[in-house]
Design an enzyme around this catalytic site. Structure first.
Site, short mmCIF file in Angstrom:
data_model
loop_
_atom_site.label_atom_id
_atom_site.label_comp_id
_atom_site.label_asym_id
_atom_site.label_seq_id
_atom_site.Cartn_x
_atom_site.Cartn_y
_atom_site.Cartn_z
N ASP A 29 0.86 -1.18 0.00
CA ASP A 29 0.00 0.00 0.00
C ASP A 29 0.90 1.24 0.00
OD1 ASP A 29 -2.92 1.06 0.50
OD2 ASP A 29 -1.60 2.23 1.80
N GLU A 31 1.07 5.66 0.24
CA GLU A 31 0.46 6.98 0.46
C GLU A 31 1.24 7.94 -0.43
OE1 GLU A 31 -2.25 7.26 2.06
OE2 GLU A 31 -2.19 5.22 2.89
N HIS A 170 -5.41 4.88 6.43
CA HIS A 170 -4.69 5.68 5.44
C HIS A 170 -3.21 5.87 5.83
CE1 HIS A 170 -8.13 6.56 2.95
NE2 HIS A 170 -8.82 6.89 4.03
N ASP A 175 -2.60 -0.21 6.40
CA ASP A 175 -3.50 -0.56 5.31
C ASP A 175 -3.06 -1.85 4.61
OD1 ASP A 175 -4.74 1.75 6.03
OD2 ASP A 175 -4.66 2.70 4.06
#
Length: 571
Positions: A29, A31, A170, A175
């Site tokens: 994952d 960001e 998030h 995540d």
């Protein structure tokens, strides 16, 4: 943050008959500063490596995006500018992450977003994207869960519905941990449906049509060996022909989401069975495919629409020969060409370097009664049509064309190069560029034709190529055609096998034209096999060589003229 980008074909999970409990997944994952791969950057990477339900390792780090993080993004992720100020940059993080996930199947929730950013990062940093297999848990959830079970397929919703132990917040590593739990829960759902391998899992993704799913059994009887496969329709007609180094594995891919071609899906829907021809090695498979395409012209093979599609440039048989583009080759033909346009271009180059006439009418040897055309006034034709040039006076131009095709002389090429030099010195640069391209194309065509003709001229040639396992792939080639194929495994003496292959090889009667009647595509395939991969000549009936003044002697000029691009044509 979301970005919907289509994954490339290579990134879709391909068929692998590996039990799911033996597959290593890396659930990742990211960001980022936003959803635009071109303008935004990664701020955090989190990944969990799992196999058989066991966590093998984790990877998590903040990343300095080297740009401001928008306030709206800070409010969602909680990652501030101060947090990433001393974080490592992507150029040090990404190589470490690629090493962490080497050899694993990448898993992500909304995979196009995460994989797209990782791939874009590799492109910016000059790193090779390893093209891993990719599984998207969004697509898997849409296939497994009903609308009654979940209102949507967001990670937070699925984590709650499926009882994930980690709540997505998030932040990349959290995540990723939540996605691991979602993945395992989804795999538990499909287990009772017979999904045991990656291949089975792929069969349950949305891109697989019901027809594909129902017909997976058509591949069950195929061997895990090299060869040719033939899809057959309800009337036993051949629908499609292909080759594979592993027949069973390749054919099973037609029944997975990795197969996305609409025409092929249509073909699979009407196929009734799959036949196969086992082959000794890939060369035999490729040649047999060409022959089957020519014999059956299956409607779902694009290349089978024109199985005899070669074009040739020839000198006509008359008192004052001219150049013509034909389908049937004859002695001293230039070719083969994959399209008529390519053949016409080569013909025009030969005409530009000679005074061979361009008019199409037949001129009698005695008492021609025509009128000179504009080409005569420009010094491009001797006007034999008007009796201003006898057949004897015209013959040297014919000989010049014939000799350059044969590779005996390159005077015609030298004339074209002189014209190029003259245009350059006159600063007519656009005309010079056109002349350069004309000459380069002609050299490529001549070189290819001369190489293939030289191979087709050899009555018999035996070659061996290492099979990569200590043995040999063997081939008997006669007049540019594959006459026999076999192999000698590691520890087996190859020469007795060569003797048997020669004795049992197909008889090849040479035909007309530079390729002695051999199909152009087959001779091309054989030439490529002979000149790559460490192939060695074992025996030859006659020496295999090229003419002394062949176009290959223009390699240095061609490399300079084309800035080092490949000197071989692709048509």
């Amino acid at each position: 943050m979301s970005a919907h980008a289509q994954l490339t074909f290579d990134e879709i999970v391909t068929s692998e008959e590996i039990p799911l409990h033996e597959v290593t997944f890396v659930v990742v994952d990211l960001e980022t500063t936003g959803g635009d791969r071109a303008g935004d950057a990664i701020t955090e990477i989190g990944a969990v490596k799992v196999r058989g339900g066991e966590v093998l390792g984790e990877f998590g780090t903040l990343v300095d995006p080297e740009r401001d993080i928008p306030p709206a993004v800070v409010s969602i992720t909680g990652i501030t500018q101060a947090m990433v100020h001393d974080a490592p940059r992507l150029d040090s993080v990404l190589p470490a992450f690629l090493e962490f996930c080497r050899g694993a199947v990448l898993v992500a929730h909304n995979a196009p977003f995460d994989i797209g950013f990782l791939r874009a990062g590799c492109e910016r940093l000059g790193l090779d994207w390893p093209k891993p297999k990719v599984l998207d848990t969004v697509r898997l959830a849409r296939r497994v869960l009903t609308r009654d079970e979940t209102p949507n397929h967001k990670l937070g919703t699925l984590a709650r519905v499926l009882g994930a132990r980690t709540e997505p917040v998030h932040r990349a590593l959290d995540d990723a941990r939540a996605t691991v739990d979602v993945l395992h829960a989804l795999l538990e759902r499909v287990g009772p449906l017979g999904v045991r391998t990656l291949e089975d899992l792929l069969g349950h993704l949305p891109d697989v049509s019901p027809q594909q799913r129902r017909k997976r059994g058509l591949a069950d009887a195929l061997p895990n060996a090299a060869g040719v496969y033939l899809f057959r329709g309800p009337n036993d007609e051949v629908l499609y022909v292909g080759t594979a180094s592993d027949l069973r594995r390749r054919v099973r891919q037609y029944f997975t989401a990795g197969e996305r071609r609409a025409r092929v899906k249509e073909m699979v829907a009407i196929a009734e069975r799959v036949d196969h021809v086992a082959c000794a090695h890939p060369l035999e498979a490729e040649v047999r495919e060409l022959r089957l395409l020519s014999a059956h012209q299956p409607r779902y093979n694009r290349r089978s629409k024109f199985p005899q599609r070669a074009w040739w440039v020839v000198l006509t048989d008359e008192a004052f020969p001219r150049l013509s583009v034909v389908r049937t080759p004859r002695e001293d033909a230039l070719g083969p060409f994959g399209s008529r346009r390519a053949a016409v271009t080569a013909m025009e180059a030969l005409q530009a370097g000679s005074l061979v006439r361009r008019c199409t009418e037949r001129i009698p040897a005695k008492r021609p009664s025509g009128r000179p055309c504009a080409l005569h006034e420009l010094g491009r034709c001797g006007a034999p049509c008007a009796g201003l040039q006898t057949a004897e006076e015209y013959q040297p131009e014919v000989v010049a064309v014939r000799d350059v095709i044969r590779g005996h002389r390159d005077d015609l090429l030298a004339r074209l190069e002189d014209e190029l030099q003259r245009l350059s010195e006159a600063q007519r640069f656009e005309d010079a560029a056109a002349q350069r391209d004309r000459l380069a194309g002609l050299v490529r065509s001549l070189e290819r034709g001369q190489r293939l003709a030289a191979l087709a001229a050899v009555p018999e040639l035996v070659a061996a190529r290492p099979d990569g396992r200590g043995g040999w792939h063997l081939a008997v080639i006669r007049h540019g055609r594959l006459a026999a194929a076999g192999g000698a495994k590691r520890g087996v003496r190859p020469m007795p096998v060569v003797d048997v292959l020669q004795m049992s090889a197909e008889t090849v009667v040479p035909g007309a034209g530079p390729l002695r009647g051999a199909p152009a595509d087959e001779t091309r395939v054989i030439y490529r096999w002979l000149t790559t991969g460490g192939t060695r000549l074992v025996r030859t009936a006659n020496p295999w060589g090229e003419p002394a003044r062949a176009a290959a002697t223009w390699h240095a000029w061609l490399t300079r003229a084309t800035n080092g691009r490949t000197p071989y044509p692709t048509d």
